[in-house]
Design a protein around this motif. Structure first.
Motif, PDB file in Angstrom:
ATOM      1  N   ASP A 469       0.827  -1.213   0.000  1.00 29.37           N
ATOM      2  CA  ASP A 469       0.000   0.000   0.000  1.00 29.37           C
ATOM      3  C   ASP A 469       0.858   1.259   0.000  1.00 29.37           C
ATOM      4  O   ASP A 469       0.578   2.236  -0.718  1.00 29.37           O
ATOM      5  CB  ASP A 469      -0.908   0.007   1.235  1.00 29.37           C
ATOM      6  CG  ASP A 469      -2.276  -0.605   0.946  1.00 29.37           C
ATOM      7  OD1 ASP A 469      -2.528  -0.936  -0.221  1.00 29.37           O
ATOM      8  OD2 ASP A 469      -3.073  -0.749   1.894  1.00 29.37           O
ATOM      9  N   ASP A 475      -4.510   0.866  -1.559  1.00 27.93           N
ATOM     10  CA  ASP A 475      -5.680   0.828  -0.666  1.00 27.93           C
ATOM     11  C   ASP A 475      -6.106  -0.611  -0.337  1.00 27.93           C
ATOM     12  O   ASP A 475      -7.291  -0.893  -0.157  1.00 27.93           O
ATOM     13  CB  ASP A 475      -6.850   1.579  -1.304  1.00 27.93           C
ATOM     14  CG  ASP A 475      -7.654   2.361  -0.286  1.00 27.93           C
ATOM     15  OD1 ASP A 475      -7.183   2.473   0.868  1.00 27.93           O
ATOM     16  OD2 ASP A 475      -8.744   2.842  -0.617  1.00 27.93           O
ATOM     17  N   ARG A 478      -7.611  -1.125   3.485  1.00 25.40           N
ATOM     18  CA  ARG A 478      -9.004  -0.668   3.607  1.00 25.40           C
ATOM     19  C   ARG A 478      -9.942  -1.608   2.855  1.00 25.40           C
ATOM     20  O   ARG A 478     -11.056  -1.876   3.308  1.00 25.40           O
ATOM     21  CB  ARG A 478      -9.141   0.757   3.072  1.00 25.40           C
ATOM     22  CG  ARG A 478     -10.486   1.402   3.393  1.00 25.40           C
ATOM     23  CD  ARG A 478     -10.445   2.892   3.101  1.00 25.40           C
ATOM     24  NE  ARG A 478     -10.473   3.144   1.668  1.00 25.40           N
ATOM     25  CZ  ARG A 478     -11.587   3.383   0.976  1.00 25.40           C
ATOM     26  NH1 ARG A 478     -12.762   3.368   1.584  1.00 25.40           N
ATOM     27  NH2 ARG A 478     -11.528   3.640  -0.319  1.00 25.40           N
ATOM     28  N   THR A 479      -9.499  -2.106   1.730  1.00 27.81           N
ATOM     29  CA  THR A 479     -10.314  -3.056   0.967  1.00 27.81           C
ATOM     30  C   THR A 479     -10.527  -4.337   1.767  1.00 27.81           C
ATOM     31  O   THR A 479     -11.642  -4.884   1.811  1.00 27.81           O
ATOM     32  CB  THR A 479      -9.633  -3.383  -0.365  1.00 27.81           C
ATOM     33  OG1 THR A 479      -9.498  -2.185  -1.134  1.00 27.81           O
ATOM     34  CG2 THR A 479     -10.440  -4.400  -1.155  1.00 27.81           C
ATOM     35  N   PHE A 483     -14.080  -5.832   2.999  1.00 19.35           N
ATOM     36  CA  PHE A 483     -14.478  -7.160   2.532  1.00 19.35           C
ATOM     37  C   PHE A 483     -14.914  -8.032   3.709  1.00 19.35           C
ATOM     38  O   PHE A 483     -15.921  -8.758   3.631  1.00 19.35           O
ATOM     39  CB  PHE A 483     -13.298  -7.811   1.794  1.00 19.35           C
ATOM     40  CG  PHE A 483     -13.630  -9.127   1.148  1.00 19.35           C
ATOM     41  CD1 PHE A 483     -14.439  -9.197   0.023  1.00 19.35           C
ATOM     42  CD2 PHE A 483     -13.135 -10.315   1.673  1.00 19.35           C
ATOM     43  CE1 PHE A 483     -14.749 -10.415  -0.580  1.00 19.35           C
ATOM     44  CE2 PHE A 483     -13.439 -11.532   1.090  1.00 19.35           C
ATOM     45  CZ  PHE A 483     -14.244 -11.589  -0.038  1.00 19.35           C
ATOM     46  N   CYS A 493     -19.566  -5.214  -0.849  1.00 18.35           N
ATOM     47  CA  CYS A 493     -18.274  -4.591  -0.570  1.00 18.35           C
ATOM     48  C   CYS A 493     -17.907  -3.583  -1.652  1.00 18.35           C
ATOM     49  O   CYS A 493     -17.436  -2.485  -1.354  1.00 18.35           O
ATOM     50  CB  CYS A 493     -17.197  -5.665  -0.453  1.00 18.35           C
ATOM     51  SG  CYS A 493     -15.566  -5.013  -0.090  1.00 18.35           S
ATOM     52  N   ALA A 494     -18.128  -3.951  -2.923  1.00 22.47           N
ATOM     53  CA  ALA A 494     -17.820  -3.015  -4.015  1.00 22.47           C
ATOM     54  C   ALA A 494     -18.653  -1.750  -3.899  1.00 22.47           C
ATOM     55  O   ALA A 494     -18.172  -0.629  -4.150  1.00 22.47           O
ATOM     56  CB  ALA A 494     -18.072  -3.700  -5.366  1.00 22.47           C
ATOM     57  N   LEU A 497     -17.175   0.497  -1.185  1.00 18.97           N
ATOM     58  CA  LEU A 497     -15.916   1.131  -1.585  1.00 18.97           C
ATOM     59  C   LEU A 497     -16.074   2.013  -2.820  1.00 18.97           C
ATOM     60  O   LEU A 497     -15.126   2.723  -3.204  1.00 18.97           O
ATOM     61  CB  LEU A 497     -14.870   0.052  -1.882  1.00 18.97           C
ATOM     62  CG  LEU A 497     -14.403  -0.780  -0.683  1.00 18.97           C
ATOM     63  CD1 LEU A 497     -13.500  -1.916  -1.151  1.00 18.97           C
ATOM     64  CD2 LEU A 497     -13.671   0.094   0.321  1.00 18.97           C
ATOM     65  N   THR A 503     -12.592  -4.535 -10.024  1.00 21.92           N
ATOM     66  CA  THR A 503     -11.515  -3.879  -9.277  1.00 21.92           C
ATOM     67  C   THR A 503     -11.357  -4.513  -7.899  1.00 21.92           C
ATOM     68  O   THR A 503     -10.235  -4.754  -7.433  1.00 21.92           O
ATOM     69  CB  THR A 503     -11.809  -2.374  -9.124  1.00 21.92           C
ATOM     70  OG1 THR A 503     -11.967  -1.800 -10.413  1.00 21.92           O
ATOM     71  CG2 THR A 503     -10.701  -1.669  -8.370  1.00 21.92           C
ATOM     72  N   LEU A 504     -12.484  -4.807  -7.279  1.00 21.01           N
ATOM     73  CA  LEU A 504     -12.441  -5.451  -5.965  1.00 21.01           C
ATOM     74  C   LEU A 504     -11.795  -6.836  -6.062  1.00 21.01           C
ATOM     75  O   LEU A 504     -10.950  -7.204  -5.236  1.00 21.01           O
ATOM     76  CB  LEU A 504     -13.863  -5.552  -5.393  1.00 21.01           C
ATOM     77  CG  LEU A 504     -13.999  -6.309  -4.075  1.00 21.01           C
ATOM     78  CD1 LEU A 504     -13.186  -5.638  -2.972  1.00 21.01           C
ATOM     79  CD2 LEU A 504     -15.473  -6.419  -3.671  1.00 21.01           C
ATOM     80  N   ARG A 507      -8.051  -6.525  -6.297  1.00 22.08           N
ATOM     81  CA  ARG A 507      -7.395  -6.171  -5.023  1.00 22.08           C
ATOM     82  C   ARG A 507      -7.333  -7.378  -4.086  1.00 22.08           C
ATOM     83  O   ARG A 507      -6.298  -7.625  -3.450  1.00 22.08           O
ATOM     84  CB  ARG A 507      -8.147  -5.023  -4.346  1.00 22.08           C
ATOM     85  CG  ARG A 507      -8.034  -3.698  -5.066  1.00 22.08           C
ATOM     86  CD  ARG A 507      -8.772  -2.615  -4.281  1.00 22.08           C
ATOM     87  NE  ARG A 507      -8.765  -1.324  -4.949  1.00 22.08           N
ATOM     88  CZ  ARG A 507      -9.385  -0.246  -4.473  1.00 22.08           C
ATOM     89  NH1 ARG A 507     -10.067  -0.317  -3.329  1.00 22.08           N
ATOM     90  NH2 ARG A 507      -9.331   0.894  -5.141  1.00 22.08           N
TER      91      ARG A 507
END
Length: 535
Positions: A469, A475, A478-479, A483, A493-494, A497, A503-504, A507
């Motif tokens: 990070d 990030d 935080r993800t 989650f 969750c997506a 955020l 993208t989720l 990550r």
């Protein structure tokens, strides 16, 4: 003050015209008037200031002087600004009625005379009250009397001087509680504790929205030796409205004597707690050796009987007082005995029903749950002002048990309170409190794990993610938190955020690559959750 003080060096430039033999009369106030008949407004002891506008001829002088003499005036001061020099008929009338007559030159304002008299009268009253307070202090020390509220009422009535005696938690021990808000009290005790910790010389000063206040220690730290943290955290403080450093010497002496009186009353109260401390230590010893519940009940009943002496009602029977709370506390970076003294002051109250035992840096409190419910949040709020006096290394942690339904359950309540205190110790802060509701949480397990094991566990799971990070601003931490809070739901969750699901997924995949864990597995999710809690 006396009439002759108006002719002393430093006084306004007045001239004496009559009744030199009466200059020892006591002046208690001033009345300014040009009424023909001011007698109805006189109460006795006044200096009458007049511009002589009532005078039309010699007969008026006789009538005016006769009226003020009958009303109890002690002197007459006639101003020459309006009608010129004082006429001889007024001088003769004052001689006949033995009324001291002073001429006020045309360049001396009546306000100057009034202000001078006000300062002198106030200083004299302060000196008299200082002597009274000093005598009362000796009486309290010798005879064990109380009377702080009576003394503070006297000061308020005679000198319009508001004073309060405050506990270090901000509670009002004596004084007009309705004239000082809870927020003001909190700010005052915090300012006092911070000044004491920095070893600043009292009186300490604080400025609130309502004006300036002076703060003087009134307890063990009020002595000539340097104050110790253990003393100042439990000491009372005398709060006085105004800045005493700007007062006359006599009024400053009044404040100092009042602080000594309060310290004497505090010492008397502490002496009265000795037997109660012995009972508390005896109870703790019984709990530690898992004594028979009957022995514990007898000690608790003795405590109730002792408290009843101050409360008037009959002591409660063992059956009536069958619910008890236990608190376990520990201090770090503080002198021995601090925590016990702090909890005695915070929980004792007027009825003094709490049994506070302990030695060294720890303390155990047993108190009736029905009479004094002390949830963790309430206790934390109560002790919050003490943070100002703890210093960079000082810390107090407390655990609160659930109510024990009978004396035999106190041993278990003590263990429960100790476990709760371990949870509090794992938190960040100067004053930390945990309650019984937290004992069923994973936090209890984490609190029992040694620090080095906690650090290693956290590092093994999160260090690579945190480093990634920092380098890529990805990030990921935080993800991961989001989650887990979403119970592994990709869409929820997506949405939280505000990113696309793809993208989720990217990550989370990166986190799994960095750690070698699989976030679809419950075991790995639990490990990540605990690591984040430790972080």
């Amino acid at each position: 003050m006396r009439v002759r003080d108006l002719l002393a060096p430093g006084a306004p430039r007045l001239r004496l015209l009559a009744a030199e033999e009466e200059l020892d009369r006591q002046v208690s106030g001033v009345m300014t008037t040009d009424l023909h008949d001011p007698g109805r407004y006189l109460h006795g002891g006044e200096l009458v200031l007049t511009g002589m506008l009532w005078r039309g001829g010699p007969a008026d002088s006789e009538r005016f002087v006769r009226t003020i003499a009958a009303g109890g005036a002690v002197a007459l001061a006639a101003g020459e600004a309006e009608v010129g020099p004082v006429p001889e008929d007024l001088v003769e009338a004052c001689r006949r009625h033995r009324m001291p007559l002073l001429a006020v030159p045309d360049d001396i304002a009546f306000g100057t005379v009034t202000e001078f008299i006000g300062r002198q009268v106030s200083a004299d009253r302060a000196a008299d009250l200082a002597a009274l307070v000093d005598r009362h202090r000796l009486l309290v020390s010798a005879a064990g009397g109380g009377g702080l509220d009576a003394v503070l009422d006297l000061l308020g009535g005679d000198l319009d001087l508001d004073c309060w005696v405050l506990a270090p938690t901000g509670a009002v021990i004596a004084g007009p509680a309705d004239r000082l808000t809870a927020e003001d009290r909190d700010q005052l005790v915090r300012a006092h504790l911070a000044a004491q910790r920095q070893r600043r010389r009292p009186p300490h000063r604080a400025r609130l929205a309502g004006g300036a206040y002076s703060l003087l220690p009134a307890g063990a730290s009020a002595g000539p030796e340097a104050p110790q943290t253990g003393a100042l955290l439990a000491d009372w403080v005398l709060a006085v409205a105004g800045d005493v450093t700007e007062w006359t010497t006599k009024r400053q002496q009044l404040a100092e004597n009042l602080a000594r009186l309060v310290a004497a009353e505090r010492h008397r109260r502490d002496e009265g707690r000795r037997l109660r401390r012995r009972l508390a230590d005896e109870l703790l010893a019984l709990l530690r050796r898992d004594a028979d519940p009957g022995e514990i009940s007898r000690t608790l009943y003795a405590s109730s009987a002792m408290a009843a002496r101050y409360e008037n009602p009959e002591p409660k029977s063992q059956a009536q007082e069958a619910s008890w709370l236990v608190l376990s506390a520990e201090g770090t970076g503080l002198p021995e005995g601090t925590v016990r003294a702090v909890l005695e002051e915070a929980l004792g109250g007027t009825s003094d029903r709490a049994l506070v035992a302990g030695a060294g840096n720890g303390a155990v409190v047993v108190l009736p749950a029905l009479d004094t419910p002390v949830p963790a949040d309430t206790l934390r709020e109560l002790l919050a002002p003490l943070e100002a006096g703890l210093g960079s290394e000082g810390r107090i942690t407390l655990g609160v048990s659930a109510p024990a339904s009978e004396a035999g359950g106190l041993r278990g309540a003590l263990e429960e309170a100790r476990h709760a205190r371990r949870i509090a110790a794992a938190r960040v802060g100067r004053v930390c409190v945990a309650g019984p509701e937290e004992l069923a949480s994973h936090v209890l397990l984490l609190a029992a794990v040694p620090d080095e094991v906690r650090r290693a566990f956290r590092s093994r799971l999160l260090d690579k993610v945190i480093a990634y990070d920092i380098e890529h601003q990805a990030d990921l931490v935080r993800t991961l938190e989001a989650f887990l809070r979403s119970d592994g739901s990709w869409t929820r969750c997506a949405g939280q955020l505000h990113v696309h699901v793809n993208t989720l997924r990217y990550r989370i995949g990166r986190i799994e690559e960095l750690t070698g864990r699989d976030l679809s597995r419950l075991e790995d999710r639990v490990d990540f959750y605990l690591a984040l809690e430790l972080a």
